[in-house]
Design an enzyme around this catalytic site. Structure first.
Site, mmCIF file in Angstrom:
data_model
loop_
_atom_site.group_PDB
_atom_site.id
_atom_site.type_symbol
_atom_site.label_atom_id
_atom_site.label_comp_id
_atom_site.label_asym_id
_atom_site.label_seq_id
_atom_site.Cartn_x
_atom_site.Cartn_y
_atom_site.Cartn_z
ATOM 1 C CG HIS A 431 37.377 86.338 25.904
ATOM 2 N ND1 HIS A 431 37.802 87.647 25.993
ATOM 3 C CD2 HIS A 431 38.496 85.571 25.980
ATOM 4 C CE1 HIS A 431 39.122 87.676 26.121
ATOM 5 N NE2 HIS A 431 39.571 86.430 26.105
ATOM 6 C CB CYS A 450 41.294 83.053 26.042
ATOM 7 S SG CYS A 450 41.065 81.957 27.466
#
Length: 539
Positions: A431, A450
């Protein structure tokens, strides 16, 4: 050494004499091979291995290795050659006991002896084939965060493939990964082993920091080390001059360091790594390459956690690369290793705060100040937003906190303006992020697990390029709506999150990185306990 092995392998007088005497033969005399003594010996020796026993039952106990004729001889020769070269692959040579096999072949006196040898050769072949094909270790038993399922091929498949092969030597050579990466790692392994035998890179550099313009013995040691490593031509200079500065910068590029040309603590730590330590990294990388799926995907995404990078590759050629931030090296925040398929993008994403973060980080803040983290919104079980003033945060703890916490789409959203989804049970994805300054750091482990991308828009353009004539224009047309939008990929893209402290390039030197999570140290220790050794003198 190799010549001696082959002489022993192909000159075992007792086995050869048994074959020549017709105690083991083929064609019309097949019944002799399948005599009761041979069959019973094979059945007895294979009984403890269900798959091996099944193979011999299904083939009516026909010998793979101890038959007369050129086919079985070619298999024996191919096996002996493979086992004698197992160390080239960084495998535990003692596990296959080649010397013991040769001794047993030389001592054979009966069909029963040959039946036992037949199974011993099959066991050695299966052990080698599985090790070189899918790895010596079970990844998750060594490092919990390595989420790779490595399945050994069944004995019936491995032995069946060998029996059907026209050329046994080629069949065994096809067992290791047939990737360019594996081949280049093997080449680096041989280079380092030769280097270590010749004395390595010489003395370490005795300093904490060296800069252009300095002189003295530490600079001379730096110069000599760079010459030995191939970064600098031989020189009599005693000053940290422009040539040394350029060499340091080149070294820094190859080791993922800031290319400032200053030999600071991190650069000197990398420079002072011995050739033997680098060899360990290469052997671990070869084991890791054996764990990775053979079919990576014509187009795939490769995230190397130690390199803090994400790449898009097409036919093994680099198409796009960007810096990345990975999970922090604490507790449960370390990024796991696994493979999956990217299915869609989310443009203008909502951040659904994971419960672990909600109750460990934000609930304590809201207990102290109900208006803390004002960019986040609370929602009840029915999905309705709940005003902060209506909540007594002091009444809740990590077990009974009933609210979901979300951050609506915005440029300040923790996920930035786009995320790349490959749905998985670890809740890991790629992301954007508003924290752009972190990408300038040398060591970039800051996330909750992440992977954050420095150039997410460019990454998105490339991911969308196979299905959009103008991916940039399309992306921004969706982004401009400000609404959370899911964009499905017409062709899913495999994503491989890997961890390599040694990795290669099609052109140029092998790259080395720090063992940020100390995973490779754990793997090397497990390999060492399994019997893998450097087989060389430490530099």
């Amino acid at each position: 050494m190799m010549l001696a092995v082959f002489r022993r392998a192909f000159g075992v007088r007792t086995l050869v004499s048994l074959l020549a005497a017709g105690l083991v033969c083929s064609g019309s005399a097949r019944a002799d091979v399948q005599s009761t003594a041979f069959r019973q010996a094979v059945a007895e020796a294979a009984a403890s291995d269900r798959e091996l026993a099944e193979f011999y039952r299904e083939t009516e106990y026909r010998p793979v290795w101890t038959d007369e004729g050129s086919t079985a001889q070619a298999r024996r020769q191919a096996l002996v050659q493979a086992l004698s070269q197992a160390g080239m692959h960084g495998l535990p040579e003692a596990r296959y006991d080649l010397d013991g096999l040769m001794a047993r072949m030389g001592a054979a006196r009966s069909l029963r002896d040959l039946g036992l040898i037949e199974v011993a050769l099959s066991r050695a072949y299966l052990a080698y084939a599985r090790d070189v094909q899918s790895g010596v270790l079970e990844p998750s038993r060594v490092v919990y965060e390595i989420k790779r399922e490595v399945n050994d091929s069944p004995a019936t498949v491995l032995l069946g493939d060998l029996v059907r092969a026209d050329a046994p030597r080629q069949a065994l050579r096809a067992l290791p990964p047939r990737t360019n990466e594996y081949a280049r790692l093997m080449k680096e392994k041989m280079r380092l082993e030769h280097l270590i035998r010749e004395g390595g890179w010489g003395p370490a550099v005795p300093s904490q920091k060296l800069e252009p313009g300095q002189g003295g013995q530490a600079v001379i040691a730096l110069r000599n080390r760079l010459v030995a490593m191939g970064y600098l031509r031989r020189s009599a200079s005693t000053l940290y001059d422009g040539a040394i500065q350029s060499a340091v910068q080149e070294f820094q590029r190859d080791h993922g360091l800031q290319t400032d040309g200053i030999a600071g603590p991190s650069t000197l730590a990398a420079l002072n790594q011995s050739a033997a330590e680098r060899l360990q990294s290469v052997i671990v990388a070869m084991e890791r390459e054996r764990w990775l799926a053979r079919d990576r995907g014509t187009r795939h995404v490769l995230v190397n956690l130690t390199d803090f990078s994400a790449r898009i590759l097409d036919n093994d050629s680099l198409t796009f690369q960007t810096r990345a931030v990975i999970g922090k090296n604490v507790g449960d925040r370390r990024s796991p290793e696994f493979s999956d398929e990217m299915e869609h993008l989310v443009i203008n994403p909502t951040w659904h705060v994971p419960r672990s973060i909600a109750v460990k980080e934000y609930l304590p803040q809201m207990k102290r100040n109900p208006n803390a983290a004002g960019h986040l919104k609370l929602y009840n079980r029915n999905g309705r937003e709940v005003p902060r003033g209506a909540v007594n945060f002091g009444a809740y703890n990590a077990r009974n906190f009933p609210f979901a916490i979300k951050q609506p789409p915005s440029s300040r959203n923790a996920l930035g303006l786009v995320k790349f989804m490959f749905p998985n049970k670890y809740n890991i994805y790629l992301h954007d992020t508003p924290q752009k300054a972190l990408f300038e750091r040398e060591k970039r482990d800051f996330s909750h697990g992440c992977i954050r991308l420095q150039q997410p828009f460019d990454f998105a353009y490339e991911i969308l390029s196979p299905q959009e004539a103008d991916p940039r224009a399309y992306f921004h047309s969706v982004l401009g709506t400000g609404r959370e939008t899911y964009v499905q990929l017409e062709q899913h893209v495999p994503v491989h999150i890997i961890y390599r402290t040694a990795f290669t390039q099609a052109q140029g030197r092998v790259q080395y990185r720090d063992d940020v999570y100390q995973r490779d140290a754990a793997i090397w220790e497990a390999l060492r306990k399994a019997g893998v050794s450097l087989a060389t003198v430490q530099s």
